[in-house]
Design a protein around this motif. Sequence first.
Motif, PDB file in Angstrom:
ATOM      1  N   ALA A 185       0.832  -1.210   0.000  1.00 38.64           N
ATOM      2  CA  ALA A 185       0.000   0.000   0.000  1.00 38.64           C
ATOM      3  C   ALA A 185       0.865   1.257   0.000  1.00 38.64           C
ATOM      4  N   ALA A 186       1.951   1.252   0.794  1.00 40.56           N
ATOM      5  CA  ALA A 186       2.847   2.401   0.806  1.00 40.56           C
ATOM      6  C   ALA A 186       3.508   2.598  -0.551  1.00 40.56           C
ATOM      7  N   THR A 187       3.829   1.494  -1.241  1.00 39.03           N
ATOM      8  CA  THR A 187       4.406   1.597  -2.582  1.00 39.03           C
ATOM      9  C   THR A 187       3.383   2.141  -3.574  1.00 39.03           C
ATOM     10  N   ALA A 188       2.128   1.689  -3.449  1.00 45.47           N
ATOM     11  CA  ALA A 188       1.082   2.174  -4.347  1.00 45.47           C
ATOM     12  C   ALA A 188       0.830   3.666  -4.164  1.00 45.47           C
ATOM     13  N   TYR A 189       0.989   4.161  -2.939  1.00 38.93           N
ATOM     14  CA  TYR A 189       0.825   5.593  -2.683  1.00 38.93           C
ATOM     15  C   TYR A 189       2.084   6.394  -3.032  1.00 38.93           C
ATOM     16  N   ARG A 190       3.113   5.701  -3.498  1.00 39.94           N
ATOM     17  CA  ARG A 190       4.352   6.334  -3.922  1.00 39.94           C
ATOM     18  C   ARG A 190       4.957   7.204  -2.817  1.00 39.94           C
ATOM     19  N   LEU A 191       5.016   6.647  -1.630  1.00 38.29           N
ATOM     20  CA  LEU A 191       5.616   7.368  -0.515  1.00 38.29           C
ATOM     21  C   LEU A 191       7.128   7.378  -0.655  1.00 38.29           C
ATOM     22  N   SER A 192       7.716   8.502  -0.322  1.00 36.47           N
ATOM     23  CA  SER A 192       9.169   8.575  -0.278  1.00 36.47           C
ATOM     24  C   SER A 192       9.677   7.798   0.933  1.00 36.47           C
ATOM     25  N   ARG A 196       7.410   7.002   4.080  1.00 34.91           N
ATOM     26  CA  ARG A 196       7.167   5.609   4.446  1.00 34.91           C
ATOM     27  C   ARG A 196       7.613   5.346   5.886  1.00 34.91           C
ATOM     28  N   PHE A 197       8.743   5.935   6.274  1.00 28.16           N
ATOM     29  CA  PHE A 197       9.258   5.704   7.624  1.00 28.16           C
ATOM     30  C   PHE A 197       8.321   6.275   8.683  1.00 28.16           C
ATOM     31  N   PHE A 198       7.906   7.533   8.493  1.00 34.28           N
ATOM     32  CA  PHE A 198       7.090   8.179   9.527  1.00 34.28           C
ATOM     33  C   PHE A 198       5.619   7.777   9.448  1.00 34.28           C
ATOM     34  N   SER A 199       5.129   7.334   8.293  1.00 38.94           N
ATOM     35  CA  SER A 199       3.719   6.973   8.161  1.00 38.94           C
ATOM     36  C   SER A 199       3.454   5.496   8.395  1.00 38.94           C
ATOM     37  N   LEU A 200       4.440   4.653   8.167  1.00 41.76           N
ATOM     38  CA  LEU A 200       4.213   3.213   8.273  1.00 41.76           C
ATOM     39  C   LEU A 200       5.202   2.521   9.189  1.00 41.76           C
ATOM     40  N   LEU A 319       2.182  26.288  14.752  1.00 49.36           N
ATOM     41  CA  LEU A 319       3.560  25.936  14.410  1.00 49.36           C
ATOM     42  C   LEU A 319       3.655  24.698  13.532  1.00 49.36           C
ATOM     43  N   LEU A 320       3.072  23.582  13.997  1.00 54.94           N
ATOM     44  CA  LEU A 320       3.287  22.321  13.304  1.00 54.94           C
ATOM     45  C   LEU A 320       2.585  22.255  11.961  1.00 54.94           C
ATOM     46  N   THR A 321       1.332  22.740  11.905  1.00 53.04           N
ATOM     47  CA  THR A 321       0.590  22.671  10.644  1.00 53.04           C
ATOM     48  C   THR A 321       1.235  23.492   9.536  1.00 53.04           C
ATOM     49  N   PRO A 322       1.613  24.772   9.766  1.00 58.21           N
ATOM     50  CA  PRO A 322       2.302  25.497   8.685  1.00 58.21           C
ATOM     51  C   PRO A 322       3.610  24.835   8.270  1.00 58.21           C
ATOM     52  N   LEU A 323       4.381  24.343   9.251  1.00 59.48           N
ATOM     53  CA  LEU A 323       5.632  23.680   8.903  1.00 59.48           C
ATOM     54  C   LEU A 323       5.389  22.399   8.117  1.00 59.48           C
ATOM     55  N   SER A 324       4.389  21.621   8.537  1.00 61.49           N
ATOM     56  CA  SER A 324       4.071  20.378   7.830  1.00 61.49           C
ATOM     57  C   SER A 324       3.593  20.662   6.411  1.00 61.49           C
ATOM     58  N   ASP A 325       2.762  21.682   6.237  1.00 64.77           N
ATOM     59  CA  ASP A 325       2.293  22.032   4.890  1.00 64.77           C
ATOM     60  C   ASP A 325       3.453  22.419   3.983  1.00 64.77           C
ATOM     61  N   ALA A 326       4.401  23.195   4.521  1.00 65.24           N
ATOM     62  CA  ALA A 326       5.546  23.602   3.711  1.00 65.24           C
ATOM     63  C   ALA A 326       6.395  22.404   3.309  1.00 65.24           C
ATOM     64  N   LEU A 327       6.613  21.490   4.237  1.00 67.03           N
ATOM     65  CA  LEU A 327       7.411  20.305   3.926  1.00 67.03           C
ATOM     66  C   LEU A 327       6.714  19.420   2.905  1.00 67.03           C
ATOM     67  N   HIS A 328       5.389  19.257   3.029  1.00 61.21           N
ATOM     68  CA  HIS A 328       4.657  18.420   2.086  1.00 61.21           C
ATOM     69  C   HIS A 328       4.614  19.049   0.691  1.00 61.21           C
ATOM     70  N   ARG A 329       4.509  20.383   0.631  1.00 61.31           N
ATOM     71  CA  ARG A 329       4.547  21.031  -0.684  1.00 61.31           C
ATOM     72  C   ARG A 329       5.912  20.839  -1.338  1.00 61.31           C
ATOM     73  N   LEU A 330       6.961  20.886  -0.509  1.00 59.08           N
ATOM     74  CA  LEU A 330       8.298  20.678  -1.034  1.00 59.08           C
ATOM     75  C   LEU A 330       8.495  19.243  -1.503  1.00 59.08           C
ATOM     76  N   ALA A 331       7.937  18.298  -0.716  1.00 56.27           N
ATOM     77  CA  ALA A 331       8.106  16.887  -1.074  1.00 56.27           C
ATOM     78  C   ALA A 331       7.277  16.495  -2.281  1.00 56.27           C
ATOM     79  N   SER A 332       6.119  17.158  -2.476  1.00 53.77           N
ATOM     80  CA  SER A 332       5.233  16.762  -3.568  1.00 53.77           C
ATOM     81  C   SER A 332       5.489  17.518  -4.860  1.00 53.77           C
ATOM     82  N   SER A 333       6.410  18.492  -4.852  1.00 56.19           N
ATOM     83  CA  SER A 333       6.690  19.230  -6.087  1.00 56.19           C
ATOM     84  C   SER A 333       7.394  18.318  -7.073  1.00 56.19           C
ATOM     85  N   PRO A 334       6.930  18.270  -8.338  1.00 52.16           N
ATOM     86  CA  PRO A 334       7.549  17.370  -9.324  1.00 52.16           C
ATOM     87  C   PRO A 334       8.960  17.807  -9.646  1.00 52.16           C
ATOM     88  N   PRO A 335       9.881  16.853  -9.796  1.00 52.02           N
ATOM     89  CA  PRO A 335      11.255  17.214 -10.124  1.00 52.02           C
ATOM     90  C   PRO A 335      11.379  17.735 -11.553  1.00 52.02           C
TER      91      PRO A 335
END
Length: 601
Positions: A185-192, A196-200, A319-335
């Motif tokens: 399931a983690a592979t299907a969701y294409r987790l980095s 994968r480490f922090f979610s599963l 604090l945590l929500t703005p920081l988490s949103d910024a990190l997720h936007r950075l992680a989800s930006s296409p290379p």
Amino acid sequence: PPILLCLPPLPQSGTLAVNPLQPQLRSPETRSSFGAADALILLGLLGLLGGLLHFGSGMLVRFDGQTSPPLDPSPLQIPTYAGRTLLRMWIAYGCSLVFSLALGYLAAKSLRARALILPALDVLQSIPVFGFLSASLSGFLALFPGSLLGLECASIFAIFTGQVWNMTFGFYHSLISIPNDLQEAATAYRLSRWQRFFSLELPASLHSLLWNSMLSFGGGWFFVVQSEAISVLNRDFKLPGLGSYMALALERADPSAAAWSIAAMLAVILLSDQLVWRPLLAWADRFKLELTASSHPPTSWLYSLLRGAFLFSWIHTRLLTPLSDALHRLASSPPHPARQTRPSKRSLPLLLLLKTTAGMAGAFLLWKLFRIFFASAILVHEHVSPAQWRHLLWLGILTLLRVLLMTSLASLLWIPVGVWIGLRPSVARFAQPLAQIAASFPVNMTFPWIVGFFVSHHISMNAGCILLIAMGTQWYILFNVIAGAMALPNDLQEAARSFRLRGWNLWKTLILPAIFPYWITGACTAAGGAWNASVTAEIASWGNTVLRADGLGAFIAEVTRRGDIPLILSGIATMSTLVILMNHFLWRRLYALAERRFHLD
């Protein structure tokens, strides 16, 4: 299941969209103002910070490298000594946690790293605390000349070596036991890797990691006397702490001081259970791999207080929500398309420089280790005769038989007890702190009664030391079996009740396969801890009365106090060789069997 809820929704447009995790310390009924609970939490945090500064300042006093600070035998000093010991224990635990997460992850994810890490851990866990102190004491004293910090670091390092191996093995085995469907399931969701480490992977391993952490923390208490009352290489140091206070009571044969130290240790263990471990267990219950919730989840008054505070909701929102949103936007930006296949030309020199630096550092470290090993081998060859090697092998076989007997008897005793406790959360609430006290109790403090009992009943120390070894190491089996039984999914238990499985059919079909991976971790660590504990348990003293058993542990303890370097090295080499052979021919094969057959898939 809670872990699956951590996974993000499937992406809709080819990019990864990850929702931030929900806050772990937020009340179901959101409060909108600062209350009494928040004030109490802030006072507690300020008190904790003040305690850290007060006890930490004692580590920075001047020290001439010869005479340690004097100890006051007055019971009024026990709270100060307990605070100093607790600070060392938690620093060592923090280092152990980072080490376990890093090494356990590498061993689980890389076959090459596993081939190097697991044998290295086998060797390191077989080296007794005295061996680490002999090798590290002079180095830490030279690293911080004129300061007590060098001796403090040596003590913390000794406690670290008593905590870290069980946590590393437990985390590694939890990672390789994660069900394949969740990995897919983690592979299907294409987790980095980080997602994968922090979610599963970390949530799935959290339950086992916490139980092993409690046990490893207790293992630190087991060796707290040796780590604070340091007697190696003909040098005696006593750091201000509860362990050195216990050692002073043993040297003076003072029953009053021994009783005060025991009472203080029990109070510290109970406070740690209520303020740290029980809230963490209540929080970690949400990460169990099950489809239906337990009817008796673990509870904690402190965890309920923290969940009802406005402070954590404010921290999460601001604090945590703005920081988490910024990190997720950075992680989800296409290379960039040009970066998908190969690194840019600008990054090639930097990558080459990093690889060259890492290679040179690794080669330098290997060269230093080779020189140390070669010099040690020459020293041992010149000073240890073949007759002494044969004597060491005989002593090692005697200790090996004690270790095997202790592991077998402890497994037969504690597997049914651990399953009974783990499957009944209401019982676990009361049994867990009692088991933690028993696991944390330093075997040295039983010497006043053990020595007198053995002498009055004419019991040989060769047989009696098995009891002393078991008192410090059998709890690894109990705690891991309890963790395995508590991690047993509730839906599988309901299925077993639906099929009316009873007695042996229930054990062989559900319980034994479910706890088998946890038992292996506990038994392997108990055996490794038994080798280490033999250094303490094969010699018992109370005042001027000393009882010795024939074994490798007593030999290492004696030559370490004497400062005989060649015999110390030969004794440690003999113990390490026996432990490596035992792990290779027994525990590694059982680990492979658990990995192959006993997944919760």
